[in-house]
Scaffold this active site. Sequence first.
Site, PDB file in Angstrom:
ATOM      1  N   HIS A 175       0.830  -1.208   0.000  1.00  0.00           N
ATOM      2  CA  HIS A 175       0.000   0.000   0.000  1.00  0.00           C
ATOM      3  C   HIS A 175       0.857   1.247   0.000  1.00  0.00           C
ATOM      4  CE1 HIS A 175      -2.548   3.225   1.617  1.00  0.00           C
ATOM      5  NE2 HIS A 175      -3.555   2.571   1.083  1.00  0.00           N
ATOM      6  N   GLU A 205       1.292   4.111  -2.692  1.00  0.00           N
ATOM      7  CA  GLU A 205       1.312   5.483  -2.179  1.00  0.00           C
ATOM      8  C   GLU A 205       2.622   5.848  -1.487  1.00  0.00           C
ATOM      9  OE1 GLU A 205      -2.064   6.124   0.321  1.00  0.00           O
ATOM     10  OE2 GLU A 205      -3.523   5.499  -1.193  1.00  0.00           O
ATOM     11  N   HIS A 237      -7.576  -2.594  -2.844  1.00  0.00           N
ATOM     12  CA  HIS A 237      -6.311  -2.207  -3.474  1.00  0.00           C
ATOM     13  C   HIS A 237      -5.803  -3.292  -4.416  1.00  0.00           C
ATOM     14  CE1 HIS A 237      -5.813   1.542  -1.361  1.00  0.00           C
ATOM     15  NE2 HIS A 237      -6.014   0.949  -0.202  1.00  0.00           N
TER      16      HIS A 237
END
Length: 279
Positions: A175, A205, A237
């Site tokens: 993530h 990210e 995700h």
Amino acid sequence: MKTIFTILAVLTAFSATANAQSPASSSDVIDRTALLMVHFGTTHDDTRQQTIDAVNDLARQSFPQMDVREAYTSRIVIKRLAQRGIVRKTPLDMLLQLRSEGYQHVVVQPTHIIPGEEYATLLDDVRQVKHLFADIRVGKPLLYSLDDCQAVATLFNSQLSAEADKRSHVVWVGHGTAHPANAMYAQMDYLLKRLNPHFHVGTIEGFPSFDDVVSDLKQAKARRVVLVPFMFVAGDHAKNDISEEWKAALEKEGFHVELRLEGLGQNKGVQQLFMNHIQ
């Protein structure tokens, strides 16, 4: 005389406060330890059963002397599940519930990947209620120490080394976060590359970014790329960012892309690493 009454009033107030905050009376104390499994959570039933439920079941099997409960740290997930009639509580709410049920010993084990914001919030929750228990301990996320990272790198290498040949590369996608703990992903990228130069770690990210991964793949003249979630569950995700956006973007760059959409919670080796953290 007025002084004596004042002292008695203060002592009475202190006693009432102490009783309100002290552990349950001996008749209410449960002589067992509660094991609170803390997950980020997911709204996807399929991956929940294969990851969260599976790890909870393994914990029950591995630690029959403890009563296993669960909590979610994502308030958004909790809210969305509540709209479907599925109740999940935050770690703080579950700890207070365990206290009301008379538990005095609690082990808290998160299934977070890195010690980021979710883990920091969990530690704050535990600090708030620590005085209510005789003993409460918190286990570490999957990647906390160098030993943890080396263990995961060794595990990944043993499981996916066959996927990485002369023109095939494996990319684990995490993530990512603005939290300093994001550095764990860069460390994993380094450790995995030492085992096999065709291994890569990227984040949605954080760092390493998608562009970083593409640069490495082009430099290595890769043709085939296998995408694997570096996430506990294969939820939003994995199904959106990885299987759609990353896959399409890599194909646009000329790579042949394959998917291994399994959350790390499905990985038997990863499950055992969490059991080791509980131990």
